[in-house]
Design a protein around this motif. Structure first.
Motif, PDB file in Angstrom:
ATOM      1  N   TRP A  39       0.828  -1.212   0.000  1.00  0.00           N
ATOM      2  CA  TRP A  39       0.000   0.000   0.000  1.00  0.00           C
ATOM      3  C   TRP A  39       0.864   1.265   0.000  1.00  0.00           C
ATOM      4  CZ3 TRP A  39      -2.839   2.462   4.676  1.00  0.00           C
ATOM      5  CH2 TRP A  39      -3.683   3.489   4.218  1.00  0.00           C
ATOM      6  N   GLY A  40       1.787   1.325   0.943  1.00  0.00           N
ATOM      7  CA  GLY A  40       2.578   2.537   1.087  1.00  0.00           C
ATOM      8  C   GLY A  40       3.568   2.759  -0.031  1.00  0.00           C
ATOM      9  N   TYR A  41       4.133   1.672  -0.586  1.00  0.00           N
ATOM     10  CA  TYR A  41       5.191   1.819  -1.579  1.00  0.00           C
ATOM     11  C   TYR A  41       4.754   1.485  -3.007  1.00  0.00           C
ATOM     12  CZ  TYR A  41       8.578   2.632   2.088  1.00  0.00           C
ATOM     13  OH  TYR A  41       9.268   3.184   3.136  1.00  0.00           O
ATOM     14  N   THR A  42       3.658   0.749  -3.145  1.00  0.00           N
ATOM     15  CA  THR A  42       3.225   0.370  -4.492  1.00  0.00           C
ATOM     16  C   THR A  42       1.843   0.916  -4.819  1.00  0.00           C
ATOM     17  OG1 THR A  42       4.406  -1.705  -4.004  1.00  0.00           O
ATOM     18  CG2 THR A  42       3.293  -1.579  -6.106  1.00  0.00           C
ATOM     19  N   GLY A  43       1.174   1.471  -3.838  1.00  0.00           N
ATOM     20  CA  GLY A  43      -0.129   2.068  -4.073  1.00  0.00           C
ATOM     21  C   GLY A  43      -1.260   1.078  -4.239  1.00  0.00           C
ATOM     22  N   ILE A  44      -1.060  -0.165  -3.774  1.00  0.00           N
ATOM     23  CA  ILE A  44      -2.086  -1.196  -3.883  1.00  0.00           C
ATOM     24  C   ILE A  44      -2.762  -1.331  -2.523  1.00  0.00           C
ATOM     25  CG2 ILE A  44      -2.559  -3.616  -4.390  1.00  0.00           C
ATOM     26  CD1 ILE A  44       0.064  -3.651  -6.006  1.00  0.00           C
ATOM     27  N   LEU A  45      -3.966  -0.822  -2.398  1.00  0.00           N
ATOM     28  CA  LEU A  45      -4.685  -0.902  -1.126  1.00  0.00           C
ATOM     29  C   LEU A  45      -5.425  -2.225  -1.042  1.00  0.00           C
ATOM     30  CD1 LEU A  45      -5.724   0.125   1.541  1.00  0.00           C
ATOM     31  CD2 LEU A  45      -7.485   1.425   0.317  1.00  0.00           C
ATOM     32  N   SER A  46      -4.971  -3.086  -0.152  1.00  0.00           N
ATOM     33  CA  SER A  46      -5.607  -4.386   0.064  1.00  0.00           C
ATOM     34  C   SER A  46      -6.504  -4.318   1.288  1.00  0.00           C
ATOM     35  CB  SER A  46      -4.541  -5.463   0.269  1.00  0.00           C
ATOM     36  OG  SER A  46      -5.123  -6.661   0.739  1.00  0.00           O
ATOM     37  N   TYR A  50     -11.597  -0.647  -6.961  1.00  0.00           N
ATOM     38  CA  TYR A  50     -12.120  -1.920  -7.461  1.00  0.00           C
ATOM     39  C   TYR A  50     -11.276  -3.085  -6.949  1.00  0.00           C
ATOM     40  CZ  TYR A  50     -14.559   1.276 -10.551  1.00  0.00           C
ATOM     41  OH  TYR A  50     -15.336   2.298 -11.048  1.00  0.00           O
ATOM     42  N   PHE A  51      -9.964  -2.898  -6.947  1.00  0.00           N
ATOM     43  CA  PHE A  51      -9.086  -3.939  -6.421  1.00  0.00           C
ATOM     44  C   PHE A  51      -9.336  -4.140  -4.929  1.00  0.00           C
ATOM     45  CE2 PHE A  51      -5.191  -5.570  -4.546  1.00  0.00           C
ATOM     46  CZ  PHE A  51      -4.867  -6.616  -5.403  1.00  0.00           C
ATOM     47  N   SER A  52      -9.485  -3.052  -4.197  1.00  0.00           N
ATOM     48  CA  SER A  52      -9.729  -3.146  -2.760  1.00  0.00           C
ATOM     49  C   SER A  52     -11.009  -3.919  -2.473  1.00  0.00           C
ATOM     50  CB  SER A  52      -9.827  -1.738  -2.153  1.00  0.00           C
ATOM     51  OG  SER A  52      -8.649  -1.001  -2.389  1.00  0.00           O
ATOM     52  N   ILE A  53     -12.049  -3.658  -3.279  1.00  0.00           N
ATOM     53  CA  ILE A  53     -13.334  -4.325  -3.055  1.00  0.00           C
ATOM     54  C   ILE A  53     -13.233  -5.823  -3.315  1.00  0.00           C
ATOM     55  CG2 ILE A  53     -15.690  -4.540  -3.959  1.00  0.00           C
ATOM     56  CD1 ILE A  53     -15.652  -1.490  -4.361  1.00  0.00           C
ATOM     57  N   ILE A  54     -12.536  -6.219  -4.386  1.00  0.00           N
ATOM     58  CA  ILE A  54     -12.478  -7.657  -4.668  1.00  0.00           C
ATOM     59  C   ILE A  54     -11.585  -8.392  -3.673  1.00  0.00           C
ATOM     60  CG2 ILE A  54     -13.046  -7.391  -7.110  1.00  0.00           C
ATOM     61  CD1 ILE A  54     -10.131  -7.874  -7.786  1.00  0.00           C
ATOM     62  N   THR A  55     -10.580  -7.724  -3.108  1.00  0.00           N
ATOM     63  CA  THR A  55      -9.797  -8.380  -2.055  1.00  0.00           C
ATOM     64  C   THR A  55     -10.653  -8.602  -0.822  1.00  0.00           C
ATOM     65  OG1 THR A  55      -8.944  -6.238  -1.266  1.00  0.00           O
ATOM     66  CG2 THR A  55      -7.584  -7.464  -2.841  1.00  0.00           C
ATOM     67  N   GLN A  56     -11.507  -7.641  -0.506  1.00  0.00           N
ATOM     68  CA  GLN A  56     -12.396  -7.822   0.642  1.00  0.00           C
ATOM     69  C   GLN A  56     -13.430  -8.908   0.368  1.00  0.00           C
ATOM     70  OE1 GLN A  56     -15.173  -4.615   2.176  1.00  0.00           O
ATOM     71  NE2 GLN A  56     -13.677  -4.687   3.829  1.00  0.00           N
ATOM     72  N   MET A 103     -10.478 -13.829   9.530  1.00  0.00           N
ATOM     73  CA  MET A 103     -10.643 -13.446   8.126  1.00  0.00           C
ATOM     74  C   MET A 103     -11.711 -12.371   7.941  1.00  0.00           C
ATOM     75  SD  MET A 103     -10.632 -17.159   6.263  1.00  0.00           S
ATOM     76  CE  MET A 103      -9.471 -18.431   6.735  1.00  0.00           C
ATOM     77  N   SER A 104     -12.310 -11.927   9.004  1.00  0.00           N
ATOM     78  CA  SER A 104     -13.397 -10.959   8.865  1.00  0.00           C
ATOM     79  C   SER A 104     -12.889  -9.683   8.207  1.00  0.00           C
ATOM     80  CB  SER A 104     -14.008 -10.625  10.230  1.00  0.00           C
ATOM     81  OG  SER A 104     -13.104  -9.873  11.003  1.00  0.00           O
ATOM     82  N   PRO A 105     -13.709  -9.053   7.368  1.00  0.00           N
ATOM     83  CA  PRO A 105     -13.283  -7.811   6.709  1.00  0.00           C
ATOM     84  C   PRO A 105     -12.809  -6.750   7.703  1.00  0.00           C
ATOM     85  CG  PRO A 105     -15.282  -8.641   5.690  1.00  0.00           C
ATOM     86  CD  PRO A 105     -15.031  -9.511   6.887  1.00  0.00           C
ATOM     87  N   ALA A 106     -13.415  -6.733   8.895  1.00  0.00           N
ATOM     88  CA  ALA A 106     -13.021  -5.739   9.902  1.00  0.00           C
ATOM     89  C   ALA A 106     -11.557  -5.884  10.288  1.00  0.00           C
ATOM     90  CB  ALA A 106     -13.907  -5.863  11.135  1.00  0.00           C
ATOM     91  N   ASN A 107     -11.047  -7.122  10.355  1.00  0.00           N
ATOM     92  CA  ASN A 107      -9.647  -7.331  10.726  1.00  0.00           C
ATOM     93  C   ASN A 107      -8.701  -6.776   9.665  1.00  0.00           C
ATOM     94  OD1 ASN A 107     -10.801  -8.719  12.837  1.00  0.00           O
ATOM     95  ND2 ASN A 107      -9.359 -10.410  12.754  1.00  0.00           N
ATOM     96  N   SER A 108      -9.054  -6.973   8.389  1.00  0.00           N
ATOM     97  CA  SER A 108      -8.223  -6.435   7.313  1.00  0.00           C
ATOM     98  C   SER A 108      -8.241  -4.914   7.312  1.00  0.00           C
ATOM     99  CB  SER A 108      -8.712  -6.970   5.962  1.00  0.00           C
ATOM    100  OG  SER A 108      -8.545  -8.376   5.890  1.00  0.00           O
ATOM    101  N   ILE A 109      -9.414  -4.346   7.619  1.00  0.00           N
ATOM    102  CA  ILE A 109      -9.509  -2.886   7.688  1.00  0.00           C
ATOM    103  C   ILE A 109      -8.672  -2.356   8.845  1.00  0.00           C
ATOM    104  CG2 ILE A 109     -11.099  -0.973   8.125  1.00  0.00           C
ATOM    105  CD1 ILE A 109     -13.229  -2.593   6.614  1.00  0.00           C
ATOM    106  N   GLU A 110      -8.648  -3.089   9.953  1.00  0.00           N
ATOM    107  CA  GLU A 110      -7.812  -2.667  11.093  1.00  0.00           C
ATOM    108  C   GLU A 110      -6.346  -2.594  10.682  1.00  0.00           C
ATOM    109  OE1 GLU A 110      -7.995  -3.826  15.157  1.00  0.00           O
ATOM    110  OE2 GLU A 110     -10.085  -4.470  15.000  1.00  0.00           O
TER     111      GLU A 110
END
Length: 361
Positions: free
Chosen positions: A64-71, A156-162, A283-290
């Motif tokens: 995210w910080g260095y490649t701009g890919i928000l997972s 769009y990438f962020s949504i499909i990872t979630q 695996m809950s989405p909340a954990n990834s958002i944290e």
């Protein structure tokens, strides 16, 4: 240690923090409870958990910080590493479970007669360690290849990872898939023949976690300081311009995405024996958002920032959930909003700004 990786003050801070963290299990073992220098077993386990979170935040910052890919799905890779190690720990119980069977208690309860094919050979520690690396890595590689080849990026990438993480969570919650259902894996007793509840074993797990966190930090810093790191930052800043000068971003993005998933899986594997459980809620989405919040609070794009953020946010969470257990999610949301509005560079960015202001005064 190359001085080019970090500035001199940063090296001093890293060494001091490493020594202080390494001192905690020593104080736990060397001094009896009640002694002024004794550090409780609970504190050692809590800090060990924080280090696993810090490693996951570091892995996220790399993409995210260095490649701009928000997972928004790194919790999946964390959990998969945890499940791979967790099954070894379940099999290491032997016949000491409630049902005294060679199968884990949850399998006996659900009337399984034998291990499914995907849990074959998981009584071998090193095979499971290979799974810790390969399962998140292969999944990330396959998913990333098709996503990046299709030029999916941004929100769009962020949504499909979630969505992927949520789908796997639903799969693992099922009782007929061999992952323990809602309860997951727990009641671990031994690792490599050593009793997990023993203070010495816990101290060893803690120190291994610390060493791997430090090693991951140095590896990530070496990558972002190299020519590869400059290409990754070019992907983040202007992918179309990078393509114009002859680079194919696909393989650079795929490499860093896969490496990030592997680091997250290792963090999950370290987490499981120290916490004593792994279940689908990881695996809950909340954990990834944290994880995203840890990186943002500490300062994304800095590597050290996400580690600081993971410790800070989870330390606050430990206190807040004890004092106001129903309000933590509201506090977390408010914290993210405040950081976004007033500290866009996070804690580390604020420290750097204050230092520059002092030098300019």
């Amino acid at each position: 240690m190359s001085s080019s990786l970090f500035s001199r003050p940063a090296w001093i801070g890293i060494v001091v923090c490493t020594l202080l963290l390494a001192l905690l299990p020593v104080l736990n073992l060397a001094f009896a409870p009640g002694h002024s220098l004794h550090v409780s077993t609970y504190t050692v386990a809590l800090v060990g958990k924080f280090m696993c979170y810090a490693m996951a935040a570091l892995a996220l910052d790399l993409v995210w910080g260095y490649t701009g890919i928000l997972s928004l799905g790194h919790g999946l890779f964390f959990a998969l590493g945890g499940y791979a190690h967790g099954m070894y720990l379940m099999r290491a119980i032997g016949r000491d479970g409630v049902y005294q069977s060679h199968l884990p208690d949850f399998m006996v309860f659900l009337d399984w007669k034998e291990y499914p094919w995907y849990w074959a050979f998981t009584d071998n520690f090193w095979y499971c360690m290979a799974l810790v690396v390969l399962v998140p890595g292969v999944l990330a590689f396959v998913f990333g290849y098709f996503a990046f080849r299709s030029r999916i990026k941004g929100v769009y990438f962020s949504i499909i990872t979630q969505a992927m993480t949520f789908a796997f969570m639903l799969l693992f919650f099922r009782n007929d898939t061999g992952f323990g259902g809602n309860n997951g894996f727990t009641d671990f007793k031994r690792i490599l023949g050593f009793t997990i509840p023993d203070a010495a074993t816990k101290a060893t797990l803690y120190l291994v976690t610390l060493l791997l966190l430090l090693g991951s930090l140095l590896l990530c810093r070496w990558i972002v300081s190299s020519k590869l790191g400059r290409v990754l930052q070019a992907v983040r800043d202007s992918e179309s311009r990078l393509m114009f000068i002859g680079y194919n971003p696909l393989w650079f993005k795929l490499f860093v995405w896969t490496l990030s998933a592997v680091l997250c899986g290792i963090a999950g594997a370290l987490y499981v024996p120290q916490v004593g459980i792994i279940n689908p809620s990881e695996m809950s989405p909340a954990n990834s958002i944290e994880m995203v919040i840890w990186a943002a609070v500490g300062g994304r794009g800095s590597l050290l920032g996400p580690i600081i953020g993971a410790f800070s946010v989870n330390g606050l969470k430990s206190w807040f959930t004890a004092a106001f257990p129903d309000l933590w999610l509201f506090a977390l949301g408010l914290l993210f909003i405040l950081v976004t509005l007033f500290m866009p560079q996070g804690i580390l960015g604020l420290v750097k700004k204050l230092r520059k202001d002092r030098e300019a005064a």
